[in-house]
Design an enzyme around this catalytic site. Structure first.
Site, PDB file in Angstrom:
ATOM      1  N   ARG A  44      -8.556  25.767 -10.705  1.00  0.00           N
ATOM      2  CA  ARG A  44      -7.221  26.360 -10.558  1.00  0.00           C
ATOM      3  C   ARG A  44      -6.169  25.350 -10.114  1.00  0.00           C
ATOM      4  O   ARG A  44      -5.236  25.692  -9.392  1.00  0.00           O
ATOM      5  CB  ARG A  44      -7.250  27.547  -9.594  1.00  0.00           C
ATOM      6  CG  ARG A  44      -8.139  28.699 -10.060  1.00  0.00           C
ATOM      7  CD  ARG A  44      -7.483  29.467 -11.188  1.00  0.00           C
ATOM      8  NE  ARG A  44      -8.260  30.624 -11.608  1.00  0.00           N
ATOM      9  CZ  ARG A  44      -8.033  31.868 -11.200  1.00  0.00           C
ATOM     10  NH1 ARG A  44      -7.067  32.122 -10.367  1.00  0.00           N
ATOM     11  NH2 ARG A  44      -8.767  32.855 -11.659  1.00  0.00           N
ATOM     12  N   ARG A  48      -0.549  28.454  -9.852  1.00  0.00           N
ATOM     13  CA  ARG A  48       0.335  29.002  -8.832  1.00  0.00           C
ATOM     14  C   ARG A  48       0.719  28.105  -7.673  1.00  0.00           C
ATOM     15  O   ARG A  48       1.747  28.329  -7.047  1.00  0.00           O
ATOM     16  CB  ARG A  48      -0.261  30.307  -8.293  1.00  0.00           C
ATOM     17  CG  ARG A  48      -0.433  31.349  -9.378  1.00  0.00           C
ATOM     18  CD  ARG A  48      -1.515  32.344  -9.021  1.00  0.00           C
ATOM     19  NE  ARG A  48      -2.815  31.683  -8.919  1.00  0.00           N
ATOM     20  CZ  ARG A  48      -3.909  32.241  -8.437  1.00  0.00           C
ATOM     21  NH1 ARG A  48      -3.850  33.479  -7.983  1.00  0.00           N
ATOM     22  NH2 ARG A  48      -5.052  31.585  -8.403  1.00  0.00           N
ATOM     23  N   ARG A  57       7.140  29.718 -15.418  1.00  0.00           N
ATOM     24  CA  ARG A  57       6.619  31.060 -15.655  1.00  0.00           C
ATOM     25  C   ARG A  57       7.642  32.177 -15.495  1.00  0.00           C
ATOM     26  O   ARG A  57       7.350  33.328 -15.831  1.00  0.00           O
ATOM     27  CB  ARG A  57       5.446  31.334 -14.703  1.00  0.00           C
ATOM     28  CG  ARG A  57       4.094  30.764 -15.116  1.00  0.00           C
ATOM     29  CD  ARG A  57       3.527  31.438 -16.356  1.00  0.00           C
ATOM     30  NE  ARG A  57       3.686  32.881 -16.339  1.00  0.00           N
ATOM     31  CZ  ARG A  57       2.885  33.731 -15.725  1.00  0.00           C
ATOM     32  NH1 ARG A  57       1.819  33.286 -15.121  1.00  0.00           N
ATOM     33  NH2 ARG A  57       3.120  35.026 -15.744  1.00  0.00           N
ATOM     34  N   ASP A  93      -7.138  31.677 -19.729  1.00  0.00           N
ATOM     35  CA  ASP A  93      -7.832  32.605 -18.838  1.00  0.00           C
ATOM     36  C   ASP A  93      -9.098  33.087 -19.529  1.00  0.00           C
ATOM     37  O   ASP A  93      -9.172  33.108 -20.766  1.00  0.00           O
ATOM     38  CB  ASP A  93      -6.948  33.798 -18.463  1.00  0.00           C
ATOM     39  CG  ASP A  93      -7.574  34.571 -17.299  1.00  0.00           C
ATOM     40  OD1 ASP A  93      -7.422  34.133 -16.149  1.00  0.00           O
ATOM     41  OD2 ASP A  93      -8.252  35.588 -17.547  1.00  0.00           O
ATOM     42  N   TYR A 172     -15.471  42.706 -15.608  1.00  0.00           N
ATOM     43  CA  TYR A 172     -14.114  43.221 -15.835  1.00  0.00           C
ATOM     44  C   TYR A 172     -14.109  44.356 -16.852  1.00  0.00           C
ATOM     45  O   TYR A 172     -13.412  45.356 -16.681  1.00  0.00           O
ATOM     46  CB  TYR A 172     -13.178  42.105 -16.305  1.00  0.00           C
ATOM     47  CG  TYR A 172     -12.838  41.131 -15.209  1.00  0.00           C
ATOM     48  CD1 TYR A 172     -12.020  41.515 -14.142  1.00  0.00           C
ATOM     49  CD2 TYR A 172     -13.338  39.846 -15.210  1.00  0.00           C
ATOM     50  CE1 TYR A 172     -11.725  40.628 -13.120  1.00  0.00           C
ATOM     51  CE2 TYR A 172     -13.048  38.948 -14.188  1.00  0.00           C
ATOM     52  CZ  TYR A 172     -12.243  39.352 -13.147  1.00  0.00           C
ATOM     53  OH  TYR A 172     -11.953  38.487 -12.127  1.00  0.00           O
TER      54      TYR A 172
HETATM   55  O1  1CP Z   1      -6.352  25.144 -13.352  1.00  0.00           O
HETATM   56  C1  1CP Z   1      -6.915  26.186 -13.737  1.00  0.00           C
HETATM   57  O2  1CP Z   1      -8.100  26.364 -13.458  1.00  0.00           O
HETATM   58  C2  1CP Z   1      -6.082  27.224 -14.445  1.00  0.00           C
HETATM   59  C3  1CP Z   1      -6.695  27.907 -15.617  1.00  0.00           C
HETATM   60  C4  1CP Z   1      -7.431  29.203 -15.267  1.00  0.00           C
HETATM   61  C5  1CP Z   1      -8.818  29.368 -15.193  1.00  0.00           C
HETATM   62  C6  1CP Z   1      -9.891  28.296 -15.279  1.00  0.00           C
HETATM   63  C7  1CP Z   1      -6.843  30.485 -15.072  1.00  0.00           C
HETATM   64  C8  1CP Z   1      -5.408  30.785 -15.063  1.00  0.00           C
HETATM   65  N1  1CP Z   1      -7.842  31.417 -14.953  1.00  0.00           N
HETATM   66  C9  1CP Z   1      -9.059  30.763 -15.013  1.00  0.00           C
HETATM   67  C10 1CP Z   1     -10.406  31.343 -14.990  1.00  0.00           C
HETATM   68  C11 1CP Z   1     -10.611  32.685 -14.404  1.00  0.00           C
HETATM   69  N2  1CP Z   1      -9.845  33.812 -14.559  1.00  0.00           N
HETATM   70  C12 1CP Z   1     -11.749  33.031 -13.654  1.00  0.00           C
HETATM   71  C13 1CP Z   1     -12.885  32.096 -13.348  1.00  0.00           C
HETATM   72  C14 1CP Z   1     -12.518  31.174 -12.238  1.00  0.00           C
HETATM   73  C15 1CP Z   1     -12.422  31.772 -10.863  1.00  0.00           C
HETATM   74  O3  1CP Z   1     -13.390  32.392 -10.395  1.00  0.00           O
HETATM   75  O4  1CP Z   1     -11.364  31.599 -10.229  1.00  0.00           O
HETATM   76  C16 1CP Z   1     -11.647  34.378 -13.296  1.00  0.00           C
HETATM   77  C17 1CP Z   1     -12.621  35.193 -12.473  1.00  0.00           C
HETATM   78  C18 1CP Z   1     -10.443  34.866 -13.883  1.00  0.00           C
HETATM   79  C19 1CP Z   1      -9.922  36.247 -13.815  1.00  0.00           C
HETATM   80  C20 1CP Z   1      -8.555  36.239 -13.240  1.00  0.00           C
HETATM   81  N3  1CP Z   1      -7.459  35.909 -13.961  1.00  0.00           N
HETATM   82  C21 1CP Z   1      -8.175  36.496 -11.899  1.00  0.00           C
HETATM   83  C22 1CP Z   1      -9.125  36.865 -10.737  1.00  0.00           C
HETATM   84  C23 1CP Z   1      -9.025  38.331 -10.438  1.00  0.00           C
HETATM   85  C24 1CP Z   1     -10.157  38.854  -9.555  1.00  0.00           C
HETATM   86  O5  1CP Z   1     -11.046  39.562 -10.076  1.00  0.00           O
HETATM   87  O6  1CP Z   1     -10.151  38.536  -8.352  1.00  0.00           O
HETATM   88  C25 1CP Z   1      -6.781  36.320 -11.841  1.00  0.00           C
HETATM   89  C26 1CP Z   1      -5.901  36.506 -10.647  1.00  0.00           C
HETATM   90  C27 1CP Z   1      -6.348  35.959 -13.151  1.00  0.00           C
HETATM   91  C28 1CP Z   1      -4.976  35.606 -13.596  1.00  0.00           C
HETATM   92  C29 1CP Z   1      -4.731  34.145 -13.696  1.00  0.00           C
HETATM   93  N4  1CP Z   1      -5.480  33.268 -14.458  1.00  0.00           N
HETATM   94  C30 1CP Z   1      -4.948  32.003 -14.358  1.00  0.00           C
HETATM   95  C31 1CP Z   1      -3.804  32.087 -13.505  1.00  0.00           C
HETATM   96  C32 1CP Z   1      -2.905  30.932 -13.154  1.00  0.00           C
HETATM   97  C33 1CP Z   1      -3.685  33.432 -13.101  1.00  0.00           C
HETATM   98  C34 1CP Z   1      -2.606  34.021 -12.222  1.00  0.00           C
HETATM   99  C35 1CP Z   1      -1.614  34.705 -13.094  1.00  0.00           C
HETATM  100  C36 1CP Z   1      -0.193  34.404 -12.804  1.00  0.00           C
HETATM  101  O7  1CP Z   1       0.206  33.242 -12.516  1.00  0.00           O
HETATM  102  O8  1CP Z   1       0.560  35.397 -12.903  1.00  0.00           O
END
Ligand code: 1CP
Length: 375
Positions: A44, A48, A57, A93, A172
């Site tokens: 990540r 953010r 964004r 994602d 999910y």
């Molecule tokens: O640098 C990076 O890693 C950014 C790319 C990235 C990756 C690898 C994003 C962007 N998402 C992910 C993978 C991801 N998405 C995972 C596996 C990694 C982890 O465990 O953190 C998971 C479980 C998700 C699902 C997801 N997408 C969540 C978690 C929700 C939960 O169940 O707790 C969230 C909050 C998202 C949205 C998301 N994905 C990525 C970003 C930057 C965001 C936030 C959205 C935004 O900025 O509005």
């Protein structure tokens, strides 16, 4: 299974084939050779915590951004420019391939992926799996374009492609959104084993195609995230989840490139949260490298893995907001424990928290490079 697989050599223009990224610190470490300086990147790292990301964004929807090659590429590059990390991770994602195959899913700000309809019964699984994963052959075009664009600007810094493991995606799909204990998914696994197997096989195909598209378009390594596998017992993981994870990885396991006339596989990392009890099984699905969360020290993780597997991890994200001397002592300890493994890529034990000061991450990269170079 893997011995009989037919190899496919990456395109001559791929940065592993041209040699641009094949000798990078990251790829050396992933291949099991300890480089002079320990490589570092952060899960990540794109997103953010960066003001330039939040600015870009404004007024956009997460999944629209993921499908815009210019924006997805630019966001992938932002942390590489800023922090001097040893790898980019592709900005996308885990639910993107679900969206592209036709699933009603959106990403709600501050929450995460939310499904239009939860997949709770065998009839629901039949409906979901009637969506044909082969549609992704063309639907993944914006992902391939975004990866190619990012790779063209990264030069000798490797880009890591990623995908969600079938269980984490199924969590999910079945829950309908984020959940703490994934109880409906675990119920379906036991109540409807045939529907579960069908759901997992379909999900493995969809997510495996997403991962393969990224590697073919220029990613130099692949990471499978099974973020929520820590909710499972070892027995359930081995019987009802590991085969699907192996099937997902099989989509990239055949990809090879040549260095000094020897064939190498594109390295694959497997990571989970709270999966200390599952580390060995997670390696056994066909991964080269195991990502370790912050709960198990790396020397203990290395012992559990048998001493021959490269490890990635495991700075506690909670310490990024602690006073610098506290964080520095912790990072030095992680580096020291990582020396027990054949090779080590420093990372966090889970993703960068959104309120992290980005300057702390930049300082941490320098610390890792300086400390490991001095040893
Ligand atoms: O640098 C990076 O890693 C950014 C790319 C990235 C990756 C690898 C994003 C962007 N998402 C992910 C993978 C991801 N998405 C995972 C596996 C990694 C982890 O465990 O953190 C998971 C479980 C998700 C699902 C997801 N997408 C969540 C978690 C929700 C939960 O169940 O707790 C969230 C909050 C998202 C949205 C998301 N994905 C990525 C970003 C930057 C965001 C936030 C959205 C935004 O900025 O509005």
């Amino acid at each position: 299974m893997f011995e009989t697989m037919v190899e496919m050599i990456l395109d001559a223009q791929h940065p592993l084939s041209t040699g641009l990224t094949a000798d990078s610190r990251l790829i050396q470490a992933y291949q099991g050779t300890r480089p002079a300086v320990t490589p570092v990147w952060f899960m990540r790292q794109a997103g953010r915590s960066l003001p330039e990301y939040r600015e870009l964004r404004v007024g956009t929807r997460m999944l629209d951004v993921c499908l815009d090659p210019e924006l997805a590429s630019e966001i992938s590059l932002q942390p590489v420019r800023r922090h001097n990390v040893d790898a980019g991770i592709f900005f996308s994602d885990i639910v993107v391939p679900l969206k592209l195959v036709g699933v009603d899913v959106s990403i709600v700000a501050g929450k995460g992926p939310v499904l239009g309809k939860a997949v709770r019964s065998s009839a629901d699984v039949d409906e979901l799996t009637s969506l044909d994963p082969a549609l992704l052959e063309t639907a993944l075009a914006p992902i391939s374009a975004a990866v190619a664009l990012a790779v063209s600007q990264l030069g000798s810094t490797p880009l890591i492609g990623f995908a969600g493991a079938p269980f984490t995606l199924a969590a999910y799909l079945v829950e309908g959104g984020p959940s703490k204990d994934h109880i409906h998914a675990r119920t379906l696994m036991h109540a409807e084993p045939e529907a579960w197997a069908k759901l997992m096989a379909w999900t493995a195909d969809v997510t495996g195609r997403f991962l393969r598209a990224q590697v073919l378009a220029g990613a130099s390594a692949a990471q499978l995230f099974d973020s929520w596998a820590g909710a499972l017992s070892l027995a359930d993981y081995a019987a009802s989840v590991a085969p699907a994870s192996a099937a997902a990885i099989a989509h990239v396991r055949d990809l090879t490139y040549s260095v000094a006339e020897s064939d190498r596989n594109v390295p694959i990392v497997h990571f989970g949260v709270g999966t200390g009890e599952l580390l060995k099984e997670m390696h056994n699905i066909g991964a080269d490298v195991v990502g370790v969360d912050y709960r198990v020290p790396l020397d203990e993780a290395n012992r559990r893995l048998g001493g021959a597997v490269p490890v990635q991890g495991n700075v506690d994200p909670a310490l990024l907001n602690a006073p610098w001397p506290v964080l520095e002592a912790h990072v030095r300890d992680v580096l020291e424990r990582g020396r027990s493994a054949p090779s080590h890529v420093l990372n966090l034990g889970h993703g960068v928290p959104p309120d992290t000061d980005p300057d702390v991450l930049t300082r941490l990269v320098s610390l890792v490079h300086d400390v490991s170079a001095a040893e």
